[in-house]
Design an enzyme around this catalytic site. Structure first.
Site, mmCIF file in Angstrom:
data_model
loop_
_atom_site.group_PDB
_atom_site.id
_atom_site.type_symbol
_atom_site.label_atom_id
_atom_site.label_comp_id
_atom_site.label_asym_id
_atom_site.label_seq_id
_atom_site.Cartn_x
_atom_site.Cartn_y
_atom_site.Cartn_z
ATOM 1 N N GLN A 1 -4.053 -1.868 9.727
ATOM 2 C CA GLN A 1 -3.926 -3.189 9.104
ATOM 3 C C GLN A 1 -4.435 -4.276 10.054
ATOM 4 O O GLN A 1 -4.018 -4.352 11.208
ATOM 5 C CB GLN A 1 -2.456 -3.446 8.728
ATOM 6 C CG GLN A 1 -2.231 -4.725 7.949
ATOM 7 C CD GLN A 1 -2.912 -4.721 6.579
ATOM 8 O OE1 GLN A 1 -2.832 -3.746 5.848
ATOM 9 N NE2 GLN A 1 -3.577 -5.808 6.236
ATOM 10 N N LYS B 1 0.841 -1.208 0.000
ATOM 11 C CA LYS B 1 0.000 0.000 0.000
ATOM 12 C C LYS B 1 0.877 1.260 0.000
ATOM 13 O O LYS B 1 0.593 2.221 -0.718
ATOM 14 C CB LYS B 1 -0.939 -0.022 1.215
ATOM 15 C CG LYS B 1 -2.021 -1.088 1.081
ATOM 16 C CD LYS B 1 -2.782 -1.334 2.379
ATOM 17 C CE LYS B 1 -3.663 -2.579 2.236
ATOM 18 N NZ LYS B 1 -4.346 -2.965 3.485
ATOM 19 N N ASP C 1 -10.869 2.544 4.281
ATOM 20 C CA ASP C 1 -11.152 1.111 4.110
ATOM 21 C C ASP C 1 -12.661 0.869 4.023
ATOM 22 O O ASP C 1 -13.101 -0.199 3.594
ATOM 23 C CB ASP C 1 -10.594 0.313 5.308
ATOM 24 C CG ASP C 1 -9.239 -0.311 5.011
ATOM 25 O OD1 ASP C 1 -8.923 -0.501 3.820
ATOM 26 O OD2 ASP C 1 -8.500 -0.596 5.977
#
Ligand code: NDP
Length: 301
Positions: free
Chosen positions: A105, A61, A128
């Site tokens: 994460q 990412k 997200d």
């Protein structure tokens, strides 16, 4: 790209190519923002602990941010960090007006409540799309950050002009990050969308009979080669989300990735299919970048 035709000449849905197109478009948008005196979009990522797979995902990412000229900040925290210290870090980033998007994460160590952490991220920075406010807005058809994997699948369907309207879409898997949001998006009054959707899971009875009725079959279960030729009808469009690592004597590493669909078994029966790797996977990071760009442009909040 070609209009979707129901025929048995199988076409690969090239997620790698679509993701590259999306990233190039994002890069162009960043150049435009900078030209107009705006700052670069900025994504912050929090990584707790040393889990190998998580490090690989976060690094990918960060690398992707660089490629589209975003700023990125990676905050690596010790695996023994307390929940309250982690929440304080999230709060600090929530309050930092220089940061447009924040991802934590997953998975987190067992002593930390993942739900609590996910819900502590400001909905306006939740690129997200996992926060209940964003999920709720998505359901209500209001502007929101859509979870990246389902958003990526919609983008593939859109760019290949796959006609979904009135089709029966069967989604296998009901996770919060893939299956459930996917079923909501496919049922929406939008294009792609307007499907009649059936969501099936591990408790579903006569699953084969249901999957055989699918015009569009989206599979997200994490079981290698689960879908075979006896579970599908001729001309189905298959989206294989699964990523399963299996041993291989044909690769240098000794491992290879395969999907939830037995590609070789179904390839002569379906009209469209996403390969694994190179299908849905590359789209996930591309759509995370897209959500971050939309945050920087204040397009959602
Ligand atoms: P989860 O483990 O969270 O969910 C799996 C779902 O599949 C559950 O709803 C489960 O049902 C269902 N399921 C499991 N076994 C069966 C079965 N035999 N029949 C029917 N349904 C079944 O997985 P995720 O959604 O997070 O991920 C699914 C796959 O997609 C994984 O391989 C993952 O690696 C991959 N993935 C890929 C991404 C990408 O970028 N390409 C991104 C995210 C995930 P129940 O709820 O009843 O337990």
């Amino acid at each position: 790209m070609e209009e979707y035709q129901e025929c048995n000449i199988m076409i690969l849905l090239d997620g790698k190519k679509v993701a590259l197109d999306v990233r190039n478009e994002i890069s162009d948008q960043v150049s435009l923002l900078l030209k107009n005196g705006h700052k670069r979009p900025h994504l912050a990522a929090i990584l707790v602990g040393n889990d190998g797979a998580s490090q690989t995902y976060v690094n990918a990412k960060v690398k992707a941010c660089k490629e589209v000229n975003f700023q990125s900040t990676l905050l690596r925290l010790d695996e023994n960090i307390t929940e309250s210290d982690l929440l304080a870090e999230v709060e600090r980033i929530n309050d930092d007006s220089a940061i447009d998007g924040l991802i934590v994460q997953l998975p987190l160590p067992d002593h930390i409540d993942e739900k609590k952490v996910t819900q502590s991220i400001s909905p306006s920075k939740d690129v997200d799309g996992f926060h209940p406010v964003n999920i709720g807005k998505m359901v209500l058809n209001l502007p929101s950050y859509v979870p990246a994997t389902p958003a990526g699948i919609i983008e593939i369907l859109r760019r290949y002009n796959i006609n979904c309207s009135g089709k029966h879409c069967v989604v296998i898997g009901r996770s919060h990050i893939v299956g459930s949001p996917m079923s909501i998006l496919m049922a929406k009054n939008s294009n792609p969308g307007n499907c009649t959707v059936t969501l099936v899971h591990s408790k579903t009875k006569r699953l084969h009979e249901i999957t055989k009725m699918a015009d569009i079959l989206i599979v997200a279960i994490g079981k290698k080669n689960f879908v075979n030729e006896d579970m599908i009808k001729d001309g189905v469009c298959i989206i294989d989300v699964g990523i399963n690592r299996v041993k291989s004597d044909k690769t240098k590493s000794g491992w290879k990735l395969i999907g939830d669909v037995d590609f070789d078994a179904v390839k002569n029966k379906c009209s469209y299919i996403t390969p694994v790797p190179g299908g849905v996977g590359p789209m996930t990071i591309a759509m995370l970048l897209n959500n971050t760009l939309n945050s920087a442009k204040k397009e959602i909040y």
